[in-house]
Design a protein around this motif. Structure first.
Motif, PDB file in Angstrom:
ATOM      1  N   ASP A  35      -3.889  11.952  -6.143  1.00 51.70           N
ATOM      2  CA  ASP A  35      -2.683  11.570  -5.406  1.00 51.70           C
ATOM      3  C   ASP A  35      -1.775  10.619  -6.202  1.00 51.70           C
ATOM      4  N   ARG A  41      -6.315   1.335  -8.491  1.00 54.56           N
ATOM      5  CA  ARG A  41      -6.422   1.264  -7.024  1.00 54.56           C
ATOM      6  C   ARG A  41      -7.020   2.573  -6.470  1.00 54.56           C
ATOM      7  N   LEU A  42      -6.714   3.687  -7.091  1.00 55.61           N
ATOM      8  CA  LEU A  42      -7.173   4.990  -6.584  1.00 55.61           C
ATOM      9  C   LEU A  42      -8.542   5.383  -7.101  1.00 55.61           C
ATOM     10  N   SER A  43      -9.041   4.674  -8.088  1.00 58.05           N
ATOM     11  CA  SER A  43     -10.360   5.027  -8.667  1.00 58.05           C
ATOM     12  C   SER A  43     -11.494   4.516  -7.822  1.00 58.05           C
ATOM     13  N   VAL A  97       0.628   3.564  -1.662  1.00 60.30           N
ATOM     14  CA  VAL A  97      -0.678   4.212  -1.485  1.00 60.30           C
ATOM     15  C   VAL A  97      -0.916   4.477   0.000  1.00 60.30           C
ATOM     16  N   ALA A  98      -0.591   3.492   0.840  1.00 62.43           N
ATOM     17  CA  ALA A  98      -0.781   3.648   2.285  1.00 62.43           C
ATOM     18  C   ALA A  98       0.163   4.713   2.857  1.00 62.43           C
ATOM     19  N   GLY A 132      -1.158   7.990   1.918  1.00 65.94           N
ATOM     20  CA  GLY A 132      -2.524   8.192   2.387  1.00 65.94           C
ATOM     21  C   GLY A 132      -3.409   8.592   1.219  1.00 65.94           C
ATOM     22  N   ALA A 133      -3.083   8.080   0.052  1.00 67.07           N
ATOM     23  CA  ALA A 133      -3.795   8.437  -1.173  1.00 67.07           C
ATOM     24  C   ALA A 133      -5.214   7.881  -1.141  1.00 67.07           C
ATOM     25  N   ASP A 134      -6.152   8.739  -1.544  1.00 64.67           N
ATOM     26  CA  ASP A 134      -7.535   8.281  -1.583  1.00 64.67           C
ATOM     27  C   ASP A 134      -8.251   8.693  -2.867  1.00 64.67           C
ATOM     28  N   SER A 135      -7.559   9.434  -3.733  1.00 66.17           N
ATOM     29  CA  SER A 135      -8.178   9.809  -5.002  1.00 66.17           C
ATOM     30  C   SER A 135      -7.119   9.820  -6.101  1.00 66.17           C
TER      31      SER A 135
END
Length: 152
Positions: free
Chosen positions: A122, A150-152, A112-113, A116-119
């Motif tokens: 991704d 984690r992305l929610s 995820v890092a 750079g996933a934030d939604s």
């Protein structure tokens, strides 16, 4: 040594040892790899399938046998369930060690890092990184919901 070479060496050793059950499973593995190689040649890839694809084949074979063993146990056929479990043990000799729960969580966090996933959009990128780095080491059916959470 490549996986297909390891399978071949183990197959020859099983023949020498006259280990019938092991030999049977190794022949199934070899046949599955050769089937994929033939399909790859039809698509123009003369070298056959890469190691990552061989890992996927082995992982799929292991999951199929696990499902069969459960079905046999539910049906009261413990002898057949035991045979499936024996095959799983032989197949898993060629698979890399599965990551623990904590290691899986760490791998998800790193992926995820890295992206750079934030939604949730991704998620595909994160899963692609995990598949490239941890093929055969993570159950992607179980890790998908973790990434999603984690992305929610």
């Amino acid at each position: 040594m490549e996986l297909r070479e390891k399978v071949s060496v183990s197959l020859k050793q099983a023949m020498k040892d006259k280990a019938a059950d092991r030999l049977s499973t190794l022949r199934l593995i070899n046949a599955a790899i050769k089937d994929k190689d033939i399909a790859a040649r039809a698509e123009g890839n003369e070298d056959g399938v890469p190691n990552a694809e061989v890992l996927a084949i082995l992982s799929k074979m292991s999951k199929q046998r696990l499902e069969s063993a459960r079905a046999y146990e539910e049906g009261g056929r413990l002898d057949l369930a035991e045979r499936e479990k024996t095959e799983i043990e032989v197949i898993e000799e060629f698979l890399p060690r599965q990551l623990s729960e904590a290691e899986t969580e760490k791998a998800v966090a790193e992926a995820v890092a890295e992206v750079g996933a934030d939604s949730i959009r991704d998620m595909g990128k994160v899963m692609a990184i995990l598949k490239s780095k941890y093929a055969g080491q993570i159950d992607f059916g179980a890790v998908g919901p973790k990434v999603k959470a984690r992305l929610s």
